[in-house]
Design a protein around this motif. Sequence first.
Motif, PDB file in Angstrom:
ATOM      1  N   GLU A   1       0.814  -1.214   0.000  1.00 49.46           N
ATOM      2  CA  GLU A   1       0.000   0.000   0.000  1.00 49.46           C
ATOM      3  C   GLU A   1       0.848   1.265   0.000  1.00 49.46           C
ATOM      4  N   THR A   2       0.232   2.323  -0.506  1.00 50.61           N
ATOM      5  CA  THR A   2       0.799   3.655  -0.431  1.00 50.61           C
ATOM      6  C   THR A   2      -0.352   4.635  -0.224  1.00 50.61           C
ATOM      7  N   ILE A   3      -0.091   5.933  -0.305  1.00 49.80           N
ATOM      8  CA  ILE A   3      -1.173   6.910  -0.216  1.00 49.80           C
ATOM      9  C   ILE A   3      -2.088   6.727  -1.426  1.00 49.80           C
ATOM     10  N   PRO A   4      -3.392   6.590  -1.221  1.00 49.48           N
ATOM     11  CA  PRO A   4      -4.285   6.363  -2.365  1.00 49.48           C
ATOM     12  C   PRO A   4      -4.375   7.571  -3.291  1.00 49.48           C
ATOM     13  N   ILE A   5      -4.751   7.286  -4.541  1.00 48.21           N
ATOM     14  CA  ILE A   5      -4.899   8.293  -5.587  1.00 48.21           C
ATOM     15  C   ILE A   5      -6.388   8.574  -5.792  1.00 48.21           C
ATOM     16  N   ASP A   6      -6.751   9.853  -5.961  1.00 50.02           N
ATOM     17  CA  ASP A   6      -8.159  10.175  -6.200  1.00 50.02           C
ATOM     18  C   ASP A   6      -8.500  10.041  -7.688  1.00 50.02           C
ATOM     19  N   LYS A   7      -9.746  10.354  -8.036  1.00 55.37           N
ATOM     20  CA  LYS A   7     -10.211  10.132  -9.407  1.00 55.37           C
ATOM     21  C   LYS A   7      -9.538  11.064 -10.414  1.00 55.37           C
ATOM     22  N   LYS A   8      -8.880  12.118  -9.936  1.00 53.92           N
ATOM     23  CA  LYS A   8      -8.152  13.023 -10.825  1.00 53.92           C
ATOM     24  C   LYS A   8      -6.678  12.633 -10.964  1.00 53.92           C
TER      25      LYS A   8
ATOM     26  N   PHE B   1      -8.104   8.805   4.473  1.00 54.84           N
ATOM     27  CA  PHE B   1      -7.571   9.690   3.440  1.00 54.84           C
ATOM     28  C   PHE B   1      -8.738  10.376   2.732  1.00 54.84           C
ATOM     29  N   ILE B   2      -8.517  11.599   2.241  1.00 55.07           N
ATOM     30  CA  ILE B   2      -9.571  12.314   1.533  1.00 55.07           C
ATOM     31  C   ILE B   2      -8.954  13.146   0.412  1.00 55.07           C
ATOM     32  N   SER B   3      -9.716  13.317  -0.651  1.00 58.56           N
ATOM     33  CA  SER B   3      -9.260  14.116  -1.775  1.00 58.56           C
ATOM     34  C   SER B   3      -9.186  15.590  -1.397  1.00 58.56           C
ATOM     35  N   ASN B   4      -8.355  16.326  -2.101  1.00 59.96           N
ATOM     36  CA  ASN B   4      -8.266  17.771  -1.882  1.00 59.96           C
ATOM     37  C   ASN B   4      -9.602  18.449  -2.166  1.00 59.96           C
ATOM     38  N   GLU B   5     -10.345  17.945  -3.149  1.00 58.41           N
ATOM     39  CA  GLU B   5     -11.705  18.406  -3.418  1.00 58.41           C
ATOM     40  C   GLU B   5     -12.670  17.421  -2.765  1.00 58.41           C
ATOM     41  N   TYR B   6     -13.493  17.913  -1.851  1.00 58.92           N
ATOM     42  CA  TYR B   6     -14.342  17.010  -1.085  1.00 58.92           C
ATOM     43  C   TYR B   6     -15.277  16.205  -1.977  1.00 58.92           C
TER      44      TYR B   6
ATOM     45  N   GLU C   1     -13.063   6.730  -4.837  1.00 55.87           N
ATOM     46  CA  GLU C   1     -12.501   7.694  -5.771  1.00 55.87           C
ATOM     47  C   GLU C   1     -12.051   8.988  -5.098  1.00 55.87           C
ATOM     48  N   ASN C   2     -12.680   9.359  -3.990  1.00 56.13           N
ATOM     49  CA  ASN C   2     -12.363  10.646  -3.358  1.00 56.13           C
ATOM     50  C   ASN C   2     -12.106  10.543  -1.858  1.00 56.13           C
ATOM     51  N   TRP C   3     -12.312   9.399  -1.299  1.00 59.01           N
ATOM     52  CA  TRP C   3     -11.986   9.204   0.113  1.00 59.01           C
ATOM     53  C   TRP C   3     -11.818   7.711   0.370  1.00 59.01           C
ATOM     54  N   VAL C   4     -10.982   7.394   1.347  1.00 64.04           N
ATOM     55  CA  VAL C   4     -10.659   6.000   1.638  1.00 64.04           C
ATOM     56  C   VAL C   4     -10.468   5.820   3.139  1.00 64.04           C
ATOM     57  N   ILE C   5     -11.066   4.775   3.670  1.00 65.31           N
ATOM     58  CA  ILE C   5     -10.775   4.309   5.026  1.00 65.31           C
ATOM     59  C   ILE C   5     -10.171   2.916   4.920  1.00 65.31           C
ATOM     60  N   ARG C   6      -9.084   2.702   5.634  1.00 65.80           N
ATOM     61  CA  ARG C   6      -8.473   1.376   5.704  1.00 65.80           C
ATOM     62  C   ARG C   6      -8.503   0.894   7.145  1.00 65.80           C
ATOM     63  N   GLU C   7      -8.904  -0.358   7.330  1.00 66.65           N
ATOM     64  CA  GLU C   7      -8.928  -0.973   8.655  1.00 66.65           C
ATOM     65  C   GLU C   7      -7.954  -2.148   8.671  1.00 66.65           C
ATOM     66  N   TYR C   8      -7.205  -2.246   9.755  1.00 67.09           N
ATOM     67  CA  TYR C   8      -6.248  -3.327   9.908  1.00 67.09           C
ATOM     68  C   TYR C   8      -6.613  -4.120  11.157  1.00 67.09           C
ATOM     69  N   LYS C   9      -6.833  -5.414  10.963  1.00 66.07           N
ATOM     70  CA  LYS C   9      -7.253  -6.274  12.072  1.00 66.07           C
ATOM     71  C   LYS C   9      -6.068  -6.817  12.860  1.00 66.07           C
TER      72      LYS C   9
ATOM     73  N   SER D   1       3.000  16.367  -0.348  1.00 69.09           N
ATOM     74  CA  SER D   1       3.573  17.709  -0.240  1.00 69.09           C
ATOM     75  C   SER D   1       2.530  18.806  -0.426  1.00 69.09           C
ATOM     76  N   LYS D   2       1.381  18.463  -1.007  1.00 70.15           N
ATOM     77  CA  LYS D   2       0.324  19.449  -1.233  1.00 70.15           C
ATOM     78  C   LYS D   2      -0.692  19.504  -0.091  1.00 70.15           C
ATOM     79  N   SER D   3      -0.483  18.671   0.904  1.00 73.78           N
ATOM     80  CA  SER D   3      -1.437  18.652   2.016  1.00 73.78           C
ATOM     81  C   SER D   3      -1.313  19.919   2.859  1.00 73.78           C
ATOM     82  N   TYR D   4      -2.451  20.523   3.180  1.00 80.45           N
ATOM     83  CA  TYR D   4      -2.493  21.723   4.015  1.00 80.45           C
ATOM     84  C   TYR D   4      -2.786  21.382   5.478  1.00 80.45           C
TER      85      TYR D   4
END
Length: 235
Positions: A43-50, A81-86, A95-103, A116-119
């Motif tokens: 896994e890595t940081i997920p990619i949004d639909k853009k 994780f969430i996209s820069n555009e909600y 496509e625009n948000w992701v939750i991952r659960e680890y058991k 690097s673009k995260s505010y």
Amino acid sequence: MTIKKVKDKISKDTTVFTVGGFRPKNTIQESWIGKVSAYKAEETIPIDKKGELMLPLAQIYIPNLPFIHPKISSTKILTVFISNEYPECLEKMGENWVIREYKSLDEIKIKDLSNSKSYIKPFPLKAEKRQDCPIWDGGGLSEELEDEILELENNGEIEDYYDIADFHQYEHKIGGFPSYCQSGIGIYDGFGDGFEFVFQITSDEKINLNVIDNGSLMFAKNEQTNEWSLYYDFY
């Protein structure tokens, strides 16, 4: 019904998170906002639909929380994780948000990944157990409880609901009730059939997060399908 009995009925346990104010130990047992370091090997940081990296929003270590919502009781770590555009409210996850659960912690790899673009400013979270109550308008009260409260008002025992419901928690939290800004959709089927509110991440000046206009991101889970749902509103 007495005021005390009503107050007891509207009260729920919740874990409330305080942002920063202490030096983190940077162990897997810590919870963070604005930072995710727990991943599976592939896994890595997920990619949004853009095609853009999503923003690491939160990492919650569940076992040491003072209150654990039953729907995540078998989860060790939850990352968001969430996209820069909600996304649209109640938009399906992916496509625009992701939750991952680890058991299991055995599947976790610690990775130094960031966007690097995260505010959103990263801070460790301190958890404490508090009592929470619903807001009046669609926040989770049953019709029967609303009738009981209105009866207390009509009898002159209280002036309004917030005479007894003076302990709603507006912070980042797990459990309790959603912090709606507008008329709420409850804590159950408003998020979708079979979904129940589990946690929220709210606007927070300290971490530079403003959900449109001082709103909250509210997440619900379906116990049967294990799917997640996302709703938000704002002022």
